[in-house]
Design a protein around this motif. Structure first.
Motif, PDB file in Angstrom:
ATOM      1  N   ALA A  56       0.515  -1.294   0.225  1.00  0.00           N
ATOM      2  CA  ALA A  56       0.214   0.308  -0.193  1.00  0.00           C
ATOM      3  C   ALA A  56       0.630   0.975  -0.052  1.00  0.00           C
ATOM      4  CB  ALA A  56      -0.497   0.309   1.050  1.00  0.00           C
ATOM      5  N   ILE A  57       2.035   1.406   0.893  1.00  0.00           N
ATOM      6  CA  ILE A  57       3.364   2.359   0.558  1.00  0.00           C
ATOM      7  C   ILE A  57       3.636   2.732  -0.524  1.00  0.00           C
ATOM      8  CG2 ILE A  57       4.848   3.512   1.839  1.00  0.00           C
ATOM      9  CD1 ILE A  57       4.058   2.313   4.497  1.00  0.00           C
ATOM     10  N   LEU A  58       3.882   1.721  -0.929  1.00  0.00           N
ATOM     11  CA  LEU A  58       5.464   1.621  -2.164  1.00  0.00           C
ATOM     12  C   LEU A  58       4.137   1.389  -3.398  1.00  0.00           C
ATOM     13  CD1 LEU A  58       8.369  -0.352  -1.118  1.00  0.00           C
ATOM     14  CD2 LEU A  58       7.794   1.872  -1.285  1.00  0.00           C
ATOM     15  N   GLY A  59       2.831   0.825  -3.295  1.00  0.00           N
ATOM     16  CA  GLY A  59       2.319   1.343  -4.464  1.00  0.00           C
ATOM     17  C   GLY A  59       2.836  -0.564  -5.871  1.00  0.00           C
ATOM     18  N   ASN A  60       2.166   0.093  -6.926  1.00  0.00           N
ATOM     19  CA  ASN A  60       2.789  -1.279  -8.046  1.00  0.00           C
ATOM     20  C   ASN A  60       3.534  -1.076  -8.936  1.00  0.00           C
ATOM     21  OD1 ASN A  60       0.399  -2.905  -6.098  1.00  0.00           O
ATOM     22  ND2 ASN A  60      -1.068  -1.756  -7.911  1.00  0.00           N
ATOM     23  N   ARG A  61       4.612  -1.189  -8.428  1.00  0.00           N
ATOM     24  CA  ARG A  61       5.434  -0.774  -9.120  1.00  0.00           C
ATOM     25  C   ARG A  61       6.056  -2.322  -9.293  1.00  0.00           C
ATOM     26  NH1 ARG A  61       9.478   3.640  -7.239  1.00  0.00           N
ATOM     27  NH2 ARG A  61      11.026   2.785  -8.762  1.00  0.00           N
ATOM     28  N   PRO A  62       7.114  -2.538 -10.740  1.00  0.00           N
ATOM     29  CA  PRO A  62       7.066  -3.795 -11.652  1.00  0.00           C
ATOM     30  C   PRO A  62       8.382  -3.998 -10.981  1.00  0.00           C
ATOM     31  CG  PRO A  62       7.820  -1.849 -12.835  1.00  0.00           C
ATOM     32  CD  PRO A  62       6.244  -1.471 -12.325  1.00  0.00           C
ATOM     33  N   ASP A  63       9.127  -3.059 -10.639  1.00  0.00           N
ATOM     34  CA  ASP A  63      10.632  -3.538  -9.826  1.00  0.00           C
ATOM     35  C   ASP A  63      10.381  -3.467  -8.554  1.00  0.00           C
ATOM     36  OD1 ASP A  63       9.799  -0.991  -9.259  1.00  0.00           O
ATOM     37  OD2 ASP A  63      11.325   0.368 -10.192  1.00  0.00           O
ATOM     38  N   ILE A  64       9.097  -3.535  -7.807  1.00  0.00           N
ATOM     39  CA  ILE A  64       9.038  -3.747  -6.480  1.00  0.00           C
ATOM     40  C   ILE A  64       7.628  -4.661  -6.335  1.00  0.00           C
ATOM     41  CG2 ILE A  64       8.005  -2.919  -3.726  1.00  0.00           C
ATOM     42  CD1 ILE A  64       8.814  -0.813  -4.618  1.00  0.00           C
ATOM     43  N   GLN A  65       8.250  -6.574  -5.726  1.00  0.00           N
ATOM     44  CA  GLN A  65       7.313  -7.169  -5.904  1.00  0.00           C
ATOM     45  C   GLN A  65       7.439  -8.239  -4.415  1.00  0.00           C
ATOM     46  OE1 GLN A  65       7.874 -10.069  -8.916  1.00  0.00           O
ATOM     47  NE2 GLN A  65       9.887  -9.654  -9.599  1.00  0.00           N
ATOM     48  N   ILE A  66       6.109  -8.530  -4.181  1.00  0.00           N
ATOM     49  CA  ILE A  66       5.787  -9.973  -3.122  1.00  0.00           C
ATOM     50  C   ILE A  66       6.955 -11.281  -4.045  1.00  0.00           C
ATOM     51  CG2 ILE A  66       4.873 -11.484  -1.757  1.00  0.00           C
ATOM     52  CD1 ILE A  66       3.319  -8.897  -1.002  1.00  0.00           C
ATOM     53  N   VAL A  67       7.644 -12.012  -3.541  1.00  0.00           N
ATOM     54  CA  VAL A  67       7.790 -12.965  -4.206  1.00  0.00           C
ATOM     55  C   VAL A  67       7.875 -14.447  -2.983  1.00  0.00           C
ATOM     56  CG1 VAL A  67       9.693 -14.370  -5.467  1.00  0.00           C
ATOM     57  CG2 VAL A  67       9.536 -12.217  -5.724  1.00  0.00           C
ATOM     58  N   GLY A  68       7.192 -15.128  -2.519  1.00  0.00           N
ATOM     59  CA  GLY A  68       6.419 -16.546  -1.374  1.00  0.00           C
ATOM     60  C   GLY A  68       6.746 -15.489  -0.469  1.00  0.00           C
ATOM     61  N   ASP A  69       7.888 -15.653   0.342  1.00  0.00           N
ATOM     62  CA  ASP A  69       7.199 -14.787   2.222  1.00  0.00           C
ATOM     63  C   ASP A  69       9.000 -13.803   1.944  1.00  0.00           C
ATOM     64  OD1 ASP A  69      10.022 -16.120   1.832  1.00  0.00           O
ATOM     65  OD2 ASP A  69       9.974 -17.086   3.978  1.00  0.00           O
ATOM     66  N   ARG A  70       9.111 -13.007   0.949  1.00  0.00           N
ATOM     67  CA  ARG A  70       9.483 -11.988   0.897  1.00  0.00           C
ATOM     68  C   ARG A  70       9.016 -11.014  -0.367  1.00  0.00           C
ATOM     69  NH1 ARG A  70      13.977 -14.875  -2.539  1.00  0.00           N
ATOM     70  NH2 ARG A  70      11.938 -16.889  -2.994  1.00  0.00           N
ATOM     71  N   PHE A  71       9.368  -9.689   0.301  1.00  0.00           N
ATOM     72  CA  PHE A  71       9.043  -8.176  -0.388  1.00  0.00           C
ATOM     73  C   PHE A  71      10.898  -8.439  -1.226  1.00  0.00           C
ATOM     74  CE2 PHE A  71       8.255  -4.032  -1.176  1.00  0.00           C
ATOM     75  CZ  PHE A  71       7.099  -3.958  -1.158  1.00  0.00           C
ATOM     76  N   VAL A  72      10.966  -8.147  -2.051  1.00  0.00           N
ATOM     77  CA  VAL A  72      11.686  -7.713  -3.140  1.00  0.00           C
ATOM     78  C   VAL A  72      11.967  -6.252  -3.766  1.00  0.00           C
ATOM     79  CG1 VAL A  72      12.842  -8.755  -5.082  1.00  0.00           C
ATOM     80  CG2 VAL A  72      11.792 -10.111  -3.558  1.00  0.00           C
ATOM     81  N   ILE A  73      13.075  -5.905  -3.847  1.00  0.00           N
ATOM     82  CA  ILE A  73      13.371  -3.916  -4.525  1.00  0.00           C
ATOM     83  C   ILE A  73      14.267  -4.102  -5.628  1.00  0.00           C
ATOM     84  CG2 ILE A  73      13.473  -1.956  -4.455  1.00  0.00           C
ATOM     85  CD1 ILE A  73      12.385  -2.190  -1.683  1.00  0.00           C
ATOM     86  N   GLN A  74      14.163  -4.189  -6.587  1.00  0.00           N
ATOM     87  CA  GLN A  74      15.356  -4.677  -7.477  1.00  0.00           C
ATOM     88  C   GLN A  74      16.557  -3.353  -6.954  1.00  0.00           C
ATOM     89  OE1 GLN A  74      15.252  -5.991 -10.235  1.00  0.00           O
ATOM     90  NE2 GLN A  74      13.605  -7.257  -9.423  1.00  0.00           N
ATOM     91  N   SER A  75      17.909  -3.581  -6.821  1.00  0.00           N
ATOM     92  CA  SER A  75      18.898  -3.017  -6.645  1.00  0.00           C
ATOM     93  C   SER A  75      19.036  -1.130  -7.184  1.00  0.00           C
ATOM     94  CB  SER A  75      20.138  -3.988  -7.109  1.00  0.00           C
ATOM     95  OG  SER A  75      19.886  -4.839  -6.359  1.00  0.00           O
ATOM     96  N   GLU A  76      18.788  -1.484  -8.666  1.00  0.00           N
ATOM     97  CA  GLU A  76      18.865  -0.351  -9.158  1.00  0.00           C
ATOM     98  C   GLU A  76      17.679   0.780  -8.861  1.00  0.00           C
ATOM     99  OE1 GLU A  76      19.858  -2.971 -12.075  1.00  0.00           O
ATOM    100  OE2 GLU A  76      18.155  -3.525 -10.187  1.00  0.00           O
ATOM    101  N   VAL A  77      16.216   0.457  -7.528  1.00  0.00           N
ATOM    102  CA  VAL A  77      15.692   0.967  -6.836  1.00  0.00           C
ATOM    103  C   VAL A  77      16.376   1.808  -5.785  1.00  0.00           C
ATOM    104  CG1 VAL A  77      13.617   1.581  -5.937  1.00  0.00           C
ATOM    105  CG2 VAL A  77      13.615  -0.503  -7.719  1.00  0.00           C
ATOM    106  N   LEU A  78      17.719   1.154  -5.595  1.00  0.00           N
ATOM    107  CA  LEU A  78      18.564   1.503  -4.485  1.00  0.00           C
ATOM    108  C   LEU A  78      19.580   2.717  -4.396  1.00  0.00           C
ATOM    109  CD1 LEU A  78      17.059  -0.811  -2.213  1.00  0.00           C
ATOM    110  CD2 LEU A  78      16.184   1.144  -2.147  1.00  0.00           C
ATOM    111  N   PHE A  79      20.219   1.109  -5.556  1.00  0.00           N
ATOM    112  CA  PHE A  79      21.181   1.413  -5.801  1.00  0.00           C
ATOM    113  C   PHE A  79      22.056   1.631  -7.129  1.00  0.00           C
ATOM    114  CE2 PHE A  79      21.662  -1.289  -2.062  1.00  0.00           C
ATOM    115  CZ  PHE A  79      21.740  -0.403  -1.159  1.00  0.00           C
ATOM    116  N   ASP A  80      23.208   2.646  -7.425  1.00  0.00           N
ATOM    117  CA  ASP A  80      23.233   2.324  -8.390  1.00  0.00           C
ATOM    118  C   ASP A  80      24.336   1.558  -9.406  1.00  0.00           C
ATOM    119  OD1 ASP A  80      22.570   5.561  -8.799  1.00  0.00           O
ATOM    120  OD2 ASP A  80      23.773   6.058  -8.559  1.00  0.00           O
ATOM    121  N   SER A  81      24.495   1.154 -10.354  1.00  0.00           N
ATOM    122  CA  SER A  81      25.137   0.060 -10.418  1.00  0.00           C
ATOM    123  C   SER A  81      26.880  -0.175 -10.485  1.00  0.00           C
ATOM    124  CB  SER A  81      25.596   0.059 -12.367  1.00  0.00           C
ATOM    125  OG  SER A  81      25.972  -1.201 -12.596  1.00  0.00           O
ATOM    126  N   GLY A  82      26.755  -0.900  -9.760  1.00  0.00           N
ATOM    127  CA  GLY A  82      28.415  -1.315  -9.183  1.00  0.00           C
ATOM    128  C   GLY A  82      29.137  -0.935  -7.976  1.00  0.00           C
TER     129      GLY A  82
END
Length: 335
Positions: A198-224
């Motif tokens: 509800a807070i982060l919204g429906n984004r393709p780079d943020i999803q729920i996989v099984g019992d984990r909440f997954v955020i793509q690294s590009e959302v938080l960090f630059d490459s390397g």
């Protein structure tokens, strides 16, 4: 604003943590005490059974030796009886010879010798019979001792079975309690994921996989890089707020943590700062943990772990597959 007021209203809940630590310490001490009692009981029981087995083996050896001695005594008795019969036959022959020879002095002397031998053999036979009687008494005493040892051993085995039953019952109750806590934690995990969605919204780079909440690294960090970018800081602040909200609702008797896992793709990295993907994934997980602590999340409810490229969610080799594998995972789990 409602969420902030709710957070401020529940801020004093951190005061319950020392009581929770004391309760868990007491429970650990009780478990350690019970395990210590069980180990001591097992040790003394094994010592008792070992000593009884040794005593039983010694008694069996003594009985076997006495049985052998009895057999030898019986054989000696039989030999003596045979000898006596032979002497009696010889005496009869001598008497017949004596009557036949009449006054011959040689026959009288032979009869005297035979009578003396017969007397000696009777004495030997009586001594053998006395020895057999003594052996029978000793065997009876040993059998009584053996019966007493077997009775004590049966009692010890009964106590051991009762102890095992009590320990098994304790284990079942502990497993039931743990299962109940895990079930309760699953309820809060679902609520936590719902709030994050509800807070982060429906984004393709943020999803729920099984019992984990997954955020793509590009959302938080630059490459390397393992430094949070401005956009990532804003997203993590929302996650931290959700964690603080849900932590205020989880009962103190549930032991839980937010495990933050760093993952990379299969492309190798080798720099002075990050010699391998292990270093990069771990550094990113630690960076997220540090931010969460600064945002007010209790550090005892946070865990950082790096998995490198070895836990992919997409085994492909396309750029899209690599993008999916570069991720940060949040997992609400038991400690």
């Amino acid at each position: 604003m409602a969420i902030s007021r709710r957070i401020r209203g529940r801020a004093p809940s951190g005061d319950y943590w020392p009581g929770f630590v004391d309760a868990m310490s007491s429970l650990l001490l009780v478990l350690i005490f019970l395990l210590t009692i069980f180990m001591l009981t097992q040790f003394f029981l094994s010592q008792l059974v070992s000593s009884k087995d040794s005593a039983l083996e010694n008694l069996k050896n003594q009985i076997a030796e006495l049985v052998n001695q009895l057999a030898l005594a019986k054989q000696e008795k039989a030999d003596l009886q045979t000898t006596i019969a032979t002497l009696q036959a010889s005496l009869a022959d001598a008497n017949a010879e004596k009557e036949k020879l009449g006054a011959e002095a040689g026959a009288a002397g032979q009869v005297a010798i035979l009578q003396s031998d017969l007397t000696k053999q009777k004495q030997i036979s009586d001594a053998a019979l006395a020895q057999v009687e003594l052996l029978n008494q000793q065997i009876s005493a040993l059998r009584r001792q053996l019966a007493a040892l077997e009775e004590a051993l049966d009692a010890s085995e009964k106590r051991d079975k009762e102890s095992q039953a009590q320990i098994a019952d304790l284990g079942r109750r502990l497993n039931a309690a743990l299962a109940q806590k895990v079930q309760e934690l699953s309820k809060y995990r679902s609520e936590f994921f719902g709030r994050l969605r509800a807070i982060l919204g429906n984004r393709p780079d943020i999803q729920i996989v099984g019992d984990r909440f997954v955020i793509q690294s590009e959302v938080l960090f630059d490459s390397g890089s393992a430094e949070l970018n401005p956009s990532g800081i804003g997203q993590l602040q929302k996650v931290a707020d959700a964690v603080k909200e849900i932590s205020a609702e989880i009962p103190n008797d549930i032991s839980w943590v937010i495990r933050i896992d760093g993952h990379t793709d299969a492309n190798p990295i080798h720099t002075a700062q990050f010699p391998s993907n292990w270093y990069l994934s771990t550094a990113r997980a630690i960076a997220v943990v540090n931010f969460m602590v600064k945002a007010g999340v209790a550090p005892n409810h946070l865990v950082a772990a790096g998995f490198g490229e070895f836990q992919p969610i997409n085994t492909g080799t396309t750029p899209d597959a690599f993008k999916q594998n570069r991720r940060i995972e949040f997992k609400l789990t038991e400690r």
